[in-house]
Design a protein around this motif. Structure first.
Motif, PDB file in Angstrom:
ATOM      1  N   VAL A 231      45.354  33.470  42.044  1.00 43.74           N
ATOM      2  CA  VAL A 231      45.042  34.723  41.847  1.00 43.74           C
ATOM      3  C   VAL A 231      43.576  34.830  41.221  1.00 43.74           C
ATOM      4  O   VAL A 231      42.948  35.899  40.964  1.00 43.74           O
ATOM      5  N   SER A 232      42.735  33.733  41.309  1.00 41.36           N
ATOM      6  CA  SER A 232      41.415  33.652  41.103  1.00 41.36           C
ATOM      7  C   SER A 232      40.983  32.214  41.290  1.00 41.36           C
ATOM      8  O   SER A 232      41.544  31.330  41.313  1.00 41.36           O
ATOM      9  N   PRO A 233      39.586  32.154  41.843  1.00 41.73           N
ATOM     10  CA  PRO A 233      38.894  31.000  42.351  1.00 41.73           C
ATOM     11  C   PRO A 233      38.919  29.881  40.985  1.00 41.73           C
ATOM     12  O   PRO A 233      39.089  28.693  41.256  1.00 41.73           O
ATOM     13  N   SER A 234      38.709  30.439  39.816  1.00 42.05           N
ATOM     14  CA  SER A 234      38.330  29.518  38.596  1.00 42.05           C
ATOM     15  C   SER A 234      39.862  28.866  38.391  1.00 42.05           C
ATOM     16  O   SER A 234      40.137  27.758  37.772  1.00 42.05           O
ATOM     17  N   TYR A 235      41.049  29.745  38.369  1.00 44.28           N
ATOM     18  CA  TYR A 235      42.451  29.373  38.020  1.00 44.28           C
ATOM     19  C   TYR A 235      42.758  28.219  39.160  1.00 44.28           C
ATOM     20  O   TYR A 235      43.443  27.123  38.698  1.00 44.28           O
ATOM     21  N   LYS A 236      42.341  28.386  40.475  1.00 44.26           N
ATOM     22  CA  LYS A 236      42.554  27.314  41.236  1.00 44.26           C
ATOM     23  C   LYS A 236      42.007  26.041  40.860  1.00 44.26           C
ATOM     24  O   LYS A 236      42.505  24.925  40.860  1.00 44.26           O
ATOM     25  N   GLU A 237      40.684  25.991  40.375  1.00 47.37           N
ATOM     26  CA  GLU A 237      40.033  24.746  39.762  1.00 47.37           C
ATOM     27  C   GLU A 237      40.780  24.181  38.786  1.00 47.37           C
ATOM     28  O   GLU A 237      41.130  23.033  38.398  1.00 47.37           O
ATOM     29  N   GLY A 269      41.981  30.040  46.213  1.00 49.72           N
ATOM     30  CA  GLY A 269      41.848  30.834  45.052  1.00 49.72           C
ATOM     31  C   GLY A 269      41.191  32.154  45.489  1.00 49.72           C
ATOM     32  O   GLY A 269      39.763  31.953  45.652  1.00 49.72           O
ATOM     33  N   ILE A 270      41.801  33.385  45.528  1.00 43.12           N
ATOM     34  CA  ILE A 270      41.292  34.370  45.757  1.00 43.12           C
ATOM     35  C   ILE A 270      41.483  35.560  44.540  1.00 43.12           C
ATOM     36  O   ILE A 270      42.709  35.720  44.262  1.00 43.12           O
ATOM     37  N   LEU A 271      40.300  36.293  44.151  1.00 44.39           N
ATOM     38  CA  LEU A 271      40.582  36.868  43.120  1.00 44.39           C
ATOM     39  C   LEU A 271      41.611  38.284  43.203  1.00 44.39           C
ATOM     40  O   LEU A 271      41.138  38.755  44.142  1.00 44.39           O
ATOM     41  N   ASN A 272      42.297  38.613  42.457  1.00 46.02           N
ATOM     42  CA  ASN A 272      43.030  39.768  42.651  1.00 46.02           C
ATOM     43  C   ASN A 272      41.854  41.022  42.445  1.00 46.02           C
ATOM     44  O   ASN A 272      40.907  40.962  41.975  1.00 46.02           O
ATOM     45  N   GLY A 273      42.494  42.067  42.883  1.00 45.62           N
ATOM     46  CA  GLY A 273      41.653  43.459  42.810  1.00 45.62           C
ATOM     47  C   GLY A 273      42.216  44.096  41.767  1.00 45.62           C
ATOM     48  O   GLY A 273      43.203  44.087  41.129  1.00 45.62           O
ATOM     49  N   SER A 274      41.359  45.455  41.681  1.00 54.20           N
ATOM     50  CA  SER A 274      41.717  46.376  40.633  1.00 54.20           C
ATOM     51  C   SER A 274      41.594  47.624  41.386  1.00 54.20           C
ATOM     52  O   SER A 274      40.887  47.961  42.554  1.00 54.20           O
ATOM     53  N   ASN A 275      42.373  48.757  41.035  1.00 55.34           N
ATOM     54  CA  ASN A 275      42.459  50.075  41.546  1.00 55.34           C
ATOM     55  C   ASN A 275      41.090  50.833  41.159  1.00 55.34           C
ATOM     56  O   ASN A 275      41.124  51.098  39.925  1.00 55.34           O
ATOM     57  N   SER A 414      42.920  35.014  25.852  1.00 54.84           N
ATOM     58  CA  SER A 414      44.026  34.278  26.421  1.00 54.84           C
ATOM     59  C   SER A 414      43.999  32.789  26.380  1.00 54.84           C
ATOM     60  O   SER A 414      42.677  32.594  26.693  1.00 54.84           O
ATOM     61  N   LEU A 415      44.963  31.958  26.131  1.00 54.65           N
ATOM     62  CA  LEU A 415      44.983  30.393  26.173  1.00 54.65           C
ATOM     63  C   LEU A 415      44.626  30.265  27.584  1.00 54.65           C
ATOM     64  O   LEU A 415      43.857  29.207  27.937  1.00 54.65           O
ATOM     65  N   PHE A 416      45.209  30.865  28.677  1.00 60.57           N
ATOM     66  CA  PHE A 416      44.995  30.623  29.951  1.00 60.57           C
ATOM     67  C   PHE A 416      45.249  31.734  30.559  1.00 60.57           C
ATOM     68  O   PHE A 416      45.774  32.894  30.053  1.00 60.57           O
ATOM     69  N   GLU A 417      44.671  32.196  31.685  1.00 58.48           N
ATOM     70  CA  GLU A 417      44.542  33.512  32.420  1.00 58.48           C
ATOM     71  C   GLU A 417      44.303  33.546  33.796  1.00 58.48           C
ATOM     72  O   GLU A 417      43.378  33.289  34.402  1.00 58.48           O
ATOM     73  N   PRO A 418      45.558  33.417  34.559  1.00 58.44           N
ATOM     74  CA  PRO A 418      45.555  33.326  36.000  1.00 58.44           C
ATOM     75  C   PRO A 418      44.557  34.280  36.743  1.00 58.44           C
ATOM     76  O   PRO A 418      43.623  33.746  37.636  1.00 58.44           O
ATOM     77  N   CYS A 419      44.518  35.459  36.250  1.00 58.23           N
ATOM     78  CA  CYS A 419      43.696  36.511  36.819  1.00 58.23           C
ATOM     79  C   CYS A 419      43.192  37.310  35.670  1.00 58.23           C
ATOM     80  O   CYS A 419      42.112  37.317  35.199  1.00 58.23           O
ATOM     81  N   GLY A 420      44.092  38.093  35.197  1.00 57.61           N
ATOM     82  CA  GLY A 420      43.869  38.983  34.148  1.00 57.61           C
ATOM     83  C   GLY A 420      43.683  40.277  34.983  1.00 57.61           C
ATOM     84  O   GLY A 420      42.995  40.314  35.971  1.00 57.61           O
ATOM     85  N   ILE A 421      44.303  41.459  34.404  1.00 56.53           N
ATOM     86  CA  ILE A 421      43.887  42.776  34.866  1.00 56.53           C
ATOM     87  C   ILE A 421      43.333  43.658  33.876  1.00 56.53           C
ATOM     88  O   ILE A 421      42.527  44.468  34.090  1.00 56.53           O
ATOM     89  N   SER A 422      43.652  43.571  32.642  1.00 55.68           N
ATOM     90  CA  SER A 422      43.193  44.478  31.417  1.00 55.68           C
ATOM     91  C   SER A 422      41.604  44.277  31.321  1.00 55.68           C
ATOM     92  O   SER A 422      41.214  45.235  31.188  1.00 55.68           O
ATOM     93  N   VAL A 435      36.228  37.732  25.896  1.00 54.49           N
ATOM     94  CA  VAL A 435      37.259  37.045  26.565  1.00 54.49           C
ATOM     95  C   VAL A 435      37.009  35.550  26.333  1.00 54.49           C
ATOM     96  O   VAL A 435      35.916  34.942  26.194  1.00 54.49           O
ATOM     97  N   HIS A 436      37.994  34.702  26.336  1.00 57.54           N
ATOM     98  CA  HIS A 436      37.954  33.181  26.460  1.00 57.54           C
ATOM     99  C   HIS A 436      37.811  32.811  28.050  1.00 57.54           C
ATOM    100  O   HIS A 436      38.400  33.481  28.880  1.00 57.54           O
ATOM    101  N   ALA A 437      36.635  32.073  28.308  1.00 49.69           N
ATOM    102  CA  ALA A 437      36.319  31.649  29.466  1.00 49.69           C
ATOM    103  C   ALA A 437      37.147  30.642  30.328  1.00 49.69           C
ATOM    104  O   ALA A 437      37.082  29.504  30.144  1.00 49.69           O
ATOM    105  N   THR A 438      38.231  31.267  30.615  1.00 51.17           N
ATOM    106  CA  THR A 438      39.190  30.485  31.588  1.00 51.17           C
ATOM    107  C   THR A 438      39.809  31.428  32.715  1.00 51.17           C
ATOM    108  O   THR A 438      39.626  32.640  32.554  1.00 51.17           O
ATOM    109  N   GLY A 439      40.048  30.534  33.779  1.00 50.72           N
ATOM    110  CA  GLY A 439      40.694  31.141  34.923  1.00 50.72           C
ATOM    111  C   GLY A 439      39.879  32.475  35.460  1.00 50.72           C
ATOM    112  O   GLY A 439      38.796  32.334  35.642  1.00 50.72           O
ATOM    113  N   GLY A 440      40.754  33.531  35.516  1.00 52.83           N
ATOM    114  CA  GLY A 440      40.054  34.802  36.148  1.00 52.83           C
ATOM    115  C   GLY A 440      38.998  35.540  35.182  1.00 52.83           C
ATOM    116  O   GLY A 440      38.310  36.278  35.595  1.00 52.83           O
TER     117      GLY A 440
END
Length: 512
Positions: A231-237, A269-275, A414-422, A435-440
């Motif tokens: 759910v994010s390009p960086s999380y894929k890496e 890896g494709i980033l989730n969207g937000s509303n 977050s220790l890790f974050e696939p995407c994050g919505i908050s 934020v911690h520079a990880t994943g999404g």
């Protein structure tokens, strides 16, 4: 018109069917697909409750499990909001019960996934039967979410009754790689052999490489799906590399499977969207009122009696703020888990340091959430000891809306974050995040441009950099108002739209 089926454990488009971010995605992506004129069916388990409130029985499904005949019911249910070409369904069977986590998942500490494995075996087989019987019409795409639905590709690949599913493209989204649904092959009621005694198991292709007498359902989704999606390009890496906790959380033992999917051109890896439309809005200035309202409501609940003293203590602290409003609010809203707050659990002295720095500028830290008992206890203890830490130990939509609206700096370590919505929700309101520079989080927050971030090669480095980034944020807020306003404005302008994400889905996941 393309015809989709979404198979998941959660769906926030219907009431009381959400435990985490998966519920948001399963709500929002079908809405985007329907706007393109395509048709979507979304199916989740009923958990012995969701079919009761206005569900319409569509059909009874008969299938074989454990050498016996099972019968389940397919209900169409009413969503919170109607959209063209979207239909919502639940599968009811008495063994698919509500769990203790959000009335969805079961927590089996002694034998992990014991109960949930049984629930989702019955659910997935019932869904496969419904597809076979054309309950959703002729499908082009089945989109599965996390291990709870990955048994669909096991049935498609190995079960002779579901050969017809092979004509459909199966897409698999990973929301939380750490939760994998590992169960023994045999010698257990909650095992693959017990539920599918007639299928000759392909052990080499099904086994968990670490626990060779077990099947790993997360791995199954990765190995057997036509496309796999993080759910994010960086999380894929991140997930292509082995985990080395706590410094780095990567593939969690599945990096070999993910690497194969990448080499075969199946991993994206494709980033989730937000509303950004029809947003539930809160009024500014209600943050303390909404806190007190939530506290009074919880004080009346039998299930909260064990922490009634603490809720009253929090209420007293909040009342002090009504007349003495703080000059700076830093906040976090999250489930209290290792993923979200490991840094504070391991190094509470760092959290105390942040509170002391806040005290000097007449600032407070507001944390809202429930979760693991040891994390709740840690934060309750810190709240008793520190006047400027407001720990709201519960869940309230009104209060969450107020926090996102009125916070000055949103904190997501977050220790890790696939995407994050908050972070997206906070930025939507023009509130910078730390934020911690990880994943999404790495993909959405840029240091000193749209917010603040920290990283590092070792745990100690990360902790030191977290404090340095916090100091930077505080310094800009106090001493460089034009710069702060520029960061606020840049955060607010960021747009992580579902339209953009689903464009990518159509191109690379769905091949439409």
């Amino acid at each position: 018109m393309n015809n989709f089926l979404f198979v998941a454990a959660e769906n926030d488009a219907i009431a009381n069917c959400k435990a985490g971010g998966m519920g948001d995605v399963v709500r929002d992506v079908p809405r985007q697909i329907s706007e393109r004129g395509d048709k979507v069916h979304v199916i989740v388990p009923s958990y012995s409750r969701l079919h009761r409130d206005g569900g319409t029985l569509k059909t009874r499904l008969t299938f074989h499990l454990r050498g016996t005949t099972y019968s389940a019911e397919l209900y169409e249910v009413i969503p919170k909001k109607e959209y063209n070409n979207i239909h919502h369904y639940v599968i009811h069977h008495p063994e698919i019960e509500a769990g203790d986590i959000a009335h969805i998942y079961h927590n089996n500490p002694v034998e992990p996934f014991y109960t949930d494995f049984i629930k989702y075996v019955i659910f997935c087989t019932a869904v496969a039967e419904a597809i076979k019987e054309d309950a959703f019409g002729s499908l082009d795409i089945v989109h599965m979410h996390d291990w709870h639905s990955s048994l669909m590709v096991f049935l498609k690949t190995y079960h002779p009754a579901y050969e017809s599913l092979k004509r459909i493209r199966f897409v698999y989204t990973i929301h939380n790689l750490a939760i994998q649904g590992i169960r023994p092959f045999g010698d257990n009621y909650s095992s693959l052999q017990n539920w599918f005694p007639d299928i000759s198991l392909d052990y080499d292709n099904l086994m968990d490489y670490r626990y060779r007498d077990c099947v790993n359902l997360m791995a199954l989704g990765i190995r057997l799906s036509d496309a796999v999606h993080t759910v994010s390009p960086s999380y894929k890496e991140d997930v292509l590399l082995p985990s080395s906790p706590p410094e780095f959380i990567g593939g969690e033992g599945l990096e070999k499977d993910l690497g194969q999917a990448e080499n075969q051109g199946r991993l994206y890896g494709i980033l989730n969207g937000s509303n950004y439309k029809n947003i539930r809005t809160a009024k500014k200035g209600n943050i303390y009122r909404n806190t007190v309202k939530a506290l009074f409501r919880w004080l009346q609940q039998e299930s909260k009696k064990y922490k009634a003293d603490f809720l009253a203590h929090t209420g007293e602290k909040v009342m002090e703020l009504v007349d003495n409003r703080p000059k700076f609010i830093i906040s976090s809203v999250a489930r209290l888990t290792e993923q979200k707050f490991y840094f504070f659990k391991r190094s509470p002295e760092v959290f105390i340091e942040i509170l002391k720095k806040l005290q000097k500028v007449d600032g407070i830290f507001m944390l809202l959430g429930t979760g693991a008992p040891e994390y709740e206890e840690l934060f309750r203890g810190l709240s008793y000891e520190h006047e400027n830490f407001i720990f709201t130990n519960g869940q309230s939509e009104d209060l969450i809306d107020s926090i996102y609206l009125e916070t000055d700096l949103y904190f997501m370590p977050s220790l890790f974050e696939p995407c994050g919505i908050s972070q997206m929700l906070s930025m939507r309101n023009g509130n910078p995040c730390l934020v911690h520079a990880t994943g999404g989080l790495k993909d959405t927050v840029e240091h000193m441009k749209t917010g603040f971030s920290f990283g590092g090669d070792s745990y100690d480095e990360k902790i030191n950099n977290m404090l340095l980034s916090f100091d930077e944020a505080l310094d800009v807020f106090q001493n460089d108002k034009p710069k702060w306003k520029k960061i606020q404005s840049a955060a607010k302008k960021m747009r992580f739209t579902w339209e953009k994400s689903v464009d990518e889905y159509y191109k690379v996941l769905y091949l439409l």
